[in-house]
Design an enzyme around this catalytic site. Structure first.
Site, PDB file in Angstrom:
ATOM      1  N   HIS A  51      56.056  48.705 102.605  1.00  0.00           N
ATOM      2  CA  HIS A  51      55.026  48.188 103.577  1.00  0.00           C
ATOM      3  C   HIS A  51      54.420  48.906 104.129  1.00  0.00           C
ATOM      4  O   HIS A  51      54.190  50.087 104.182  1.00  0.00           O
ATOM      5  CB  HIS A  51      56.210  47.806 104.627  1.00  0.00           C
ATOM      6  CG  HIS A  51      56.986  46.608 104.447  1.00  0.00           C
ATOM      7  ND1 HIS A  51      57.510  45.786 105.573  1.00  0.00           N
ATOM      8  CD2 HIS A  51      57.710  46.251 103.223  1.00  0.00           C
ATOM      9  CE1 HIS A  51      58.282  44.905 105.163  1.00  0.00           C
ATOM     10  NE2 HIS A  51      58.530  45.116 103.887  1.00  0.00           N
ATOM     11  N   GLU A  53      53.298  49.738 107.131  1.00  0.00           N
ATOM     12  CA  GLU A  53      53.504  50.823 108.099  1.00  0.00           C
ATOM     13  C   GLU A  53      54.354  52.045 107.619  1.00  0.00           C
ATOM     14  O   GLU A  53      54.093  53.023 107.994  1.00  0.00           O
ATOM     15  CB  GLU A  53      54.427  50.001 109.086  1.00  0.00           C
ATOM     16  CG  GLU A  53      53.650  48.778 109.827  1.00  0.00           C
ATOM     17  CD  GLU A  53      54.135  47.588 109.165  1.00  0.00           C
ATOM     18  OE1 GLU A  53      54.020  46.712 109.913  1.00  0.00           O
ATOM     19  OE2 GLU A  53      54.138  47.554 107.860  1.00  0.00           O
ATOM     20  N   CYS A  81      57.996  44.043 111.116  1.00  0.00           N
ATOM     21  CA  CYS A  81      59.295  43.598 110.739  1.00  0.00           C
ATOM     22  C   CYS A  81      60.183  44.531 111.126  1.00  0.00           C
ATOM     23  O   CYS A  81      60.022  45.592 111.646  1.00  0.00           O
ATOM     24  CB  CYS A  81      59.436  43.326 109.229  1.00  0.00           C
ATOM     25  SG  CYS A  81      59.441  45.020 108.361  1.00  0.00           S
ATOM     26  N   CYS A  84      60.246  48.180 109.649  1.00  0.00           N
ATOM     27  CA  CYS A  84      59.125  48.797 110.288  1.00  0.00           C
ATOM     28  C   CYS A  84      59.132  49.198 111.770  1.00  0.00           C
ATOM     29  O   CYS A  84      58.759  50.385 112.212  1.00  0.00           O
ATOM     30  CB  CYS A  84      57.791  48.227 109.902  1.00  0.00           C
ATOM     31  SG  CYS A  84      57.422  48.198 108.137  1.00  0.00           S
TER      32      CYS A  84
END
Length: 147
Positions: A51, A53, A81, A84
């Site tokens: 991801h 992040e 999410c 993260c």
């Protein structure tokens, strides 16, 4: 909070979208300087952890030589999410600024709010910054995928 950093995150999100990834980008800032960036790469890497992040946190930790990012701001185009949000809390990022709300997995306000759970450390959170531009980028990406 500086919108120019959200603009940098949007550039990374667009690059992700051009590569066939969900267009999410992230930038980590310390003292007005970018110290880490990231974008989604799950499809290319076949890795659920790829991801934006997480990539930005990894880069920032490498840049500063520490896992603590307690004087940093994270700008990300989509609400983080659960994974993260946990990484943000564990790295002690001071401030999270996100663009579009994520009504399917958002964990800093939409579905859950990890910042309201009494962990030892929680970030300040500002959502909806450049929201229309961030949301439109995602909407167009998924619209094009359905064609």
């Amino acid at each position: 909070m500086d919108r120019k950093f959200m603009d940098l995150a949007l550039i990374r999100a667009r690059r992700a979208g051009e590569d066939g990834e969900v267009p999410v980008g992230a930038v980590i800032v310390r003292d007005g300087k970018v110290i880490g960036t990231g974008r989604n790469r799950r499809e290319k890497t076949h890795n659920a952890l790829a991801h934006a992040e997480i990539e930005a946190i990894n880069a920032a930790c490498a840049e500063v030589g520490d896992w603590r990012l307690d004087d940093c701001e994270l700008y990300v185009t989509l609400e983080p999410c659960p994974m993260c949000s946990g990484a943000i809390i564990n790295s002690r990022i001071k401030t999270v600024v996100f663009g579009a709300y994520d009504t399917k997995a958002g964990s800093l306000g939409s579905i859950a709010n990890f910042a309201n759970i009494p962990y030892a450390y929680t970030p300040e959170v500002y959502g909806g910054i450049s929201e229309n531009e961030c949301r439109d980028l995602l909407t167009e990406f998924f619209k094009d995928m359905r064609k």
